[in-house]
Design a protein around this motif. Structure first.
Motif, PDB file in Angstrom:
ATOM      1  N   ILE A  52      12.987  -0.422 -11.184  1.00 30.07           N
ATOM      2  CA  ILE A  52      13.489   0.190  -9.943  1.00 30.07           C
ATOM      3  C   ILE A  52      12.397   1.044  -9.307  1.00 30.07           C
ATOM      4  O   ILE A  52      12.202   1.023  -8.086  1.00 30.07           O
ATOM      5  N   VAL A  53      11.664   1.787 -10.141  1.00 33.88           N
ATOM      6  CA  VAL A  53      10.603   2.649  -9.622  1.00 33.88           C
ATOM      7  C   VAL A  53       9.476   1.805  -9.028  1.00 33.88           C
ATOM      8  O   VAL A  53       8.919   2.142  -7.981  1.00 33.88           O
ATOM      9  N   ILE A  54       9.148   0.694  -9.675  1.00 32.87           N
ATOM     10  CA  ILE A  54       8.092  -0.194  -9.164  1.00 32.87           C
ATOM     11  C   ILE A  54       8.493  -0.774  -7.812  1.00 32.87           C
ATOM     12  O   ILE A  54       7.682  -0.852  -6.883  1.00 32.87           O
ATOM     13  N   ARG A  55       9.762  -1.175  -7.679  1.00 35.17           N
ATOM     14  CA  ARG A  55      10.240  -1.707  -6.399  1.00 35.17           C
ATOM     15  C   ARG A  55      10.162  -0.631  -5.320  1.00 35.17           C
ATOM     16  O   ARG A  55       9.806  -0.909  -4.169  1.00 35.17           O
ATOM     17  N   TYR A  56      10.492   0.584  -5.704  1.00 37.06           N
ATOM     18  CA  TYR A  56      10.416   1.700  -4.745  1.00 37.06           C
ATOM     19  C   TYR A  56       8.974   1.931  -4.312  1.00 37.06           C
ATOM     20  O   TYR A  56       8.700   2.191  -3.141  1.00 37.06           O
ATOM     21  N   LYS A  57       8.056   1.796  -5.259  1.00 38.14           N
ATOM     22  CA  LYS A  57       6.628   1.936  -4.950  1.00 38.14           C
ATOM     23  C   LYS A  57       6.203   0.903  -3.914  1.00 38.14           C
ATOM     24  O   LYS A  57       5.470   1.215  -2.964  1.00 38.14           O
ATOM     25  N   GLN A  58       6.667  -0.329  -4.063  1.00 31.84           N
ATOM     26  CA  GLN A  58       6.329  -1.390  -3.101  1.00 31.84           C
ATOM     27  C   GLN A  58       6.920  -1.089  -1.729  1.00 31.84           C
ATOM     28  O   GLN A  58       6.281  -1.348  -0.697  1.00 31.84           O
ATOM     29  N   THR A  59       8.110  -0.509  -1.710  1.00 27.05           N
ATOM     30  CA  THR A  59       8.730  -0.133  -0.438  1.00 27.05           C
ATOM     31  C   THR A  59       7.904   0.940   0.263  1.00 27.05           C
ATOM     32  O   THR A  59       7.686   0.894   1.480  1.00 27.05           O
ATOM     33  N   LEU A  60       7.420   1.905  -0.519  1.00 22.55           N
ATOM     34  CA  LEU A  60       6.599   2.986   0.042  1.00 22.55           C
ATOM     35  C   LEU A  60       5.311   2.437   0.647  1.00 22.55           C
ATOM     36  O   LEU A  60       4.854   2.904   1.701  1.00 22.55           O
ATOM     37  N   LEU A  61       4.729   1.439  -0.015  1.00 20.55           N
ATOM     38  CA  LEU A  61       3.464   0.866   0.462  1.00 20.55           C
ATOM     39  C   LEU A  61       3.605   0.216   1.832  1.00 20.55           C
ATOM     40  O   LEU A  61       2.635   0.119   2.581  1.00 20.55           O
ATOM     41  N   CYS A  62       4.811  -0.240   2.145  1.00 18.33           N
ATOM     42  CA  CYS A  62       5.057  -0.859   3.451  1.00 18.33           C
ATOM     43  C   CYS A  62       5.205   0.181   4.557  1.00 18.33           C
ATOM     44  O   CYS A  62       5.155  -0.158   5.741  1.00 18.33           O
ATOM     45  N   ARG A  63       5.384   1.441   4.165  1.00 14.40           N
ATOM     46  CA  ARG A  63       5.676   2.478   5.158  1.00 14.40           C
ATOM     47  C   ARG A  63       4.592   3.553   5.274  1.00 14.40           C
ATOM     48  O   ARG A  63       4.434   4.159   6.325  1.00 14.40           O
ATOM     49  N   TYR A  64       3.865   3.806   4.162  1.00 18.10           N
ATOM     50  CA  TYR A  64       2.948   4.939   4.160  1.00 18.10           C
ATOM     51  C   TYR A  64       1.533   4.542   3.734  1.00 18.10           C
ATOM     52  O   TYR A  64       1.321   3.483   3.129  1.00 18.10           O
ATOM     53  N   ALA A  65       0.588   5.430   4.017  1.00 18.69           N
ATOM     54  CA  ALA A  65      -0.794   5.249   3.570  1.00 18.69           C
ATOM     55  C   ALA A  65      -0.861   5.459   2.056  1.00 18.69           C
ATOM     56  O   ALA A  65       0.018   6.092   1.461  1.00 18.69           O
ATOM     57  N   GLU A  66      -1.931   4.940   1.440  1.00 17.51           N
ATOM     58  CA  GLU A  66      -2.055   4.993  -0.018  1.00 17.51           C
ATOM     59  C   GLU A  66      -2.018   6.422  -0.556  1.00 17.51           C
ATOM     60  O   GLU A  66      -1.393   6.694  -1.578  1.00 17.51           O
ATOM     61  N   THR A  67      -2.706   7.348   0.123  1.00 22.04           N
ATOM     62  CA  THR A  67      -2.735   8.729  -0.375  1.00 22.04           C
ATOM     63  C   THR A  67      -1.344   9.361  -0.333  1.00 22.04           C
ATOM     64  O   THR A  67      -0.979  10.128  -1.224  1.00 22.04           O
ATOM     65  N   THR A  68      -0.562   9.026   0.695  1.00 26.07           N
ATOM     66  CA  THR A  68       0.797   9.548   0.797  1.00 26.07           C
ATOM     67  C   THR A  68       1.667   8.981  -0.323  1.00 26.07           C
ATOM     68  O   THR A  68       2.452   9.709  -0.949  1.00 26.07           O
TER      69      THR A  68
END
Length: 281
Positions: A52-68
């Motif tokens: 679940i956390v990995i999927r959330y990480k992928q979702t974040l990558l679609c929305r934010y910059a890497e540092t964020t």
């Protein structure tokens, strides 16, 4: 594998641990805000697994910059470790350090002067002096409450944050202006930059007031934020002294690599340096 379920008491316990570690209020809000946004994506059971956390990480990558994204993952991993959910922690992203900074984000000294003139023209003396205080003393916005009437007499402010303490010298011309301002506003003791109700200025109010100068000063609003004044101080100091170790001390950096980020050249400057090597015929 043990099942992990997110509960309200978990968040409260984590918040308490952050307070015990003497994290700043801004840091606590950031960590807890990241966790609450993650919790909002969980199903009704509140179950947390590494998948679940990995999927959330992928979702974040679609929305934010890497540092964020890395900042958010740090919040989650800190919570998971606190709870003993080590099997839920995930790796942060590897971000290559940029050799140059974007000129679009860099505040120049001329733009800084225009911001001061804009504040003066809007008769916002508090903001006019606040910006000069941050830029000339290199303090962080969270450290403003330590600029007190008492510090004007001693010539320095003793800043204590996150279990660390450092001395910040106040330039004589700044002290003279702040003395006059304090007398005009009947501020006889304590913090100088306060609201009408006597409380230290809120970070969001300072951001909003600074952004409001954009049109009058003819400065891109994306460049106007308090931390850019610290960057300007760092660049101006290094241009004269060329002493990165002392600059790191002045800025309160425990890691000199952080200071190097402040001093990265703009892409235009970097291009000129490379062209001056004369390696293209």
């Amino acid at each position: 594998m043990e099942e992990h379920v997110m509960k309200e008491e978990n968040l409260k316990a984590y918040e308490q641990s952050l307070l015990e570690e003497e994290k700043s209020p801004a840091t606590c809000r950031k960590y807890l805000g990241d966790l609450q946004r993650f919790c909002a994506t969980l199903d009704a059971s509140g179950t947390v697994t590494k998948e679940i956390v990995i999927r959330y990480k992928q979702t974040l990558l679609c929305r934010y910059a890497e540092t964020t994204v890395n900042g958010i993952l740090a919040s989650l991993n800190g919570f998971f470790r606190r709870m003993g959910w080590y099997d839920c922690t995930i790796k942060s992203l590897k971000v290559q350090k940029e050799a140059f900074r974007s000129k679009k984000k860099e505040l120049t000294k001329k733009e800084y002067y225009r911001l001061l003139e804009a504040a003066k023209s809007q008769k916002n003396k508090r903001l006019y002096l606040l910006m000069q205080t941050i830029c000339s003393t290199r303090i962080r916005i969270s450290e403003l409450p330590f600029i007190t009437v008492e510090s004007l007499e001693s010539g320095y402010a003793r800043v204590r944050m996150k279990g660390k303490s450092r001395t910040v010298l106040l330039p004589a011309p700044l002290r003279r202006q702040l003395r006059l301002y304090s007398k005009e506003r009947n501020i006889n003791r304590g913090s100088i930059f306060i609201t009408a109700s006597g409380h230290p200025m809120d970070r969001s109010n300072i951001f909003r007031e600074m952004k409001a100068l954009s049109e009058t000063a003819c400065v891109d609003a994306t460049k106007i934020f308090p931390h850019n004044l610290r960057h300007l101080f760092a660049c101006c100091y290094y241009e004269i002294e060329k002493d990165i170790d002392h600059l790191a001390d002045l800025l309160g950096h425990s890691n000199i690599n952080t200071t190097r980020i402040y001093l990265a050249r703009s892409s235009e400057e970097q291009a000129q340096k490379l062209e001056s090597l004369g390696l293209v015929i």
